[in-house]
Design a protein around this motif. Sequence first.
Motif, short mmCIF file in Angstrom:
data_model
loop_
_atom_site.label_atom_id
_atom_site.label_comp_id
_atom_site.label_asym_id
_atom_site.label_seq_id
_atom_site.Cartn_x
_atom_site.Cartn_y
_atom_site.Cartn_z
N LYS A 130 29.92 -21.30 80.71
CA LYS A 130 30.62 -20.42 81.65
C LYS A 130 29.64 -19.68 82.57
N GLY A 131 28.33 -19.84 82.34
CA GLY A 131 27.33 -19.17 83.16
C GLY A 131 27.56 -17.68 83.23
N PRO A 132 27.52 -16.99 82.07
CA PRO A 132 27.88 -15.57 82.05
C PRO A 132 26.98 -14.71 82.93
N LEU A 133 27.57 -13.66 83.52
CA LEU A 133 26.81 -12.71 84.34
C LEU A 133 25.92 -11.86 83.43
N PHE A 134 26.49 -11.43 82.30
CA PHE A 134 25.73 -10.60 81.36
C PHE A 134 25.20 -11.48 80.22
N SER A 135 23.97 -11.18 79.77
CA SER A 135 23.41 -11.94 78.66
C SER A 135 24.21 -11.63 77.39
N LEU A 136 24.01 -12.45 76.40
CA LEU A 136 24.70 -12.24 75.13
C LEU A 136 24.38 -10.85 74.59
N GLU A 137 23.11 -10.46 74.68
CA GLU A 137 22.67 -9.15 74.15
C GLU A 137 23.38 -8.02 74.90
N HIS A 147 29.94 -9.62 66.39
CA HIS A 147 29.25 -10.76 65.79
C HIS A 147 29.07 -11.90 66.82
N PRO A 148 27.86 -12.10 67.32
CA PRO A 148 27.65 -13.22 68.26
C PRO A 148 27.78 -14.55 67.52
N PHE A 149 28.33 -15.56 68.18
CA PHE A 149 28.39 -16.86 67.51
C PHE A 149 28.25 -18.01 68.50
N GLU A 150 27.72 -19.11 67.99
CA GLU A 150 27.51 -20.27 68.85
C GLU A 150 28.17 -21.50 68.22
N ASN A 151 28.58 -21.37 66.97
CA ASN A 151 29.16 -22.54 66.30
C ASN A 151 30.66 -22.62 66.58
N LEU A 152 31.33 -23.51 65.87
CA LEU A 152 32.77 -23.67 66.04
C LEU A 152 33.49 -22.38 65.66
#
Length: 164
Positions: free
Chosen positions: A41-48, A72-77
């Motif tokens: 999605k090319g986020p404007l704000f970083s995950l942090e 809770h950040p996540f990258e998996n399913l």
Amino acid sequence: MRIGLYPGTFDPMTLGHLDIIKRAASLVDRLVIGVAINRDKGPLFSLEERVAMLEAESARLSVETGMEIRVHPFENLLIECARDVGAGLILRGLRAVADFEYEYQMVGMNRVLDNSIETVFLMAEARHQAIASKLVKEIARLGGDVASFVTPAVHAALRAKLGR
Ligand code: ADP
């Protein structure tokens, strides 16, 4: 203890998201806000930055709602994230008909992956229903006032990010 997972991109968090978070308090004891990395999605704000915005609101919201809130950040399913955090419920917000098609497919596919996790849809109050992060960013980029759609902290973050 009922644990719910509220997943999203939160780029940035809006009053629509906060509305849904408050409503979740009547359904769960602990809400885990799952922040998807969503590189596509090319986020404007970083995950942090997105996590920090949500965390900054969590303490206040937790007192206000009596519900424990974790970010809770996540990258998996999604379904794996739900299992990781022990959530039996996935909470999603539903806006217009346009959301329905995508959510319908997600629930269908997630059910095949894990039939024990239920998805629940919530609607924000009328004045928050039309708010979308994507439009907030567009309005802010074009110099419009987004104060009615986001918290003062997010408003300031948008101004800083867009150099206004
Ligand atoms: P995603 O990339 O998963 O759509 P978003 O951050 O855009 O992430 O949204 C996260 C969740 O919050 C979604 O379920 C979305 O429908 C819901 N949501 C966002 N804005 C609103 C709003 N104004 N009213 C109700 N639900 C909303």
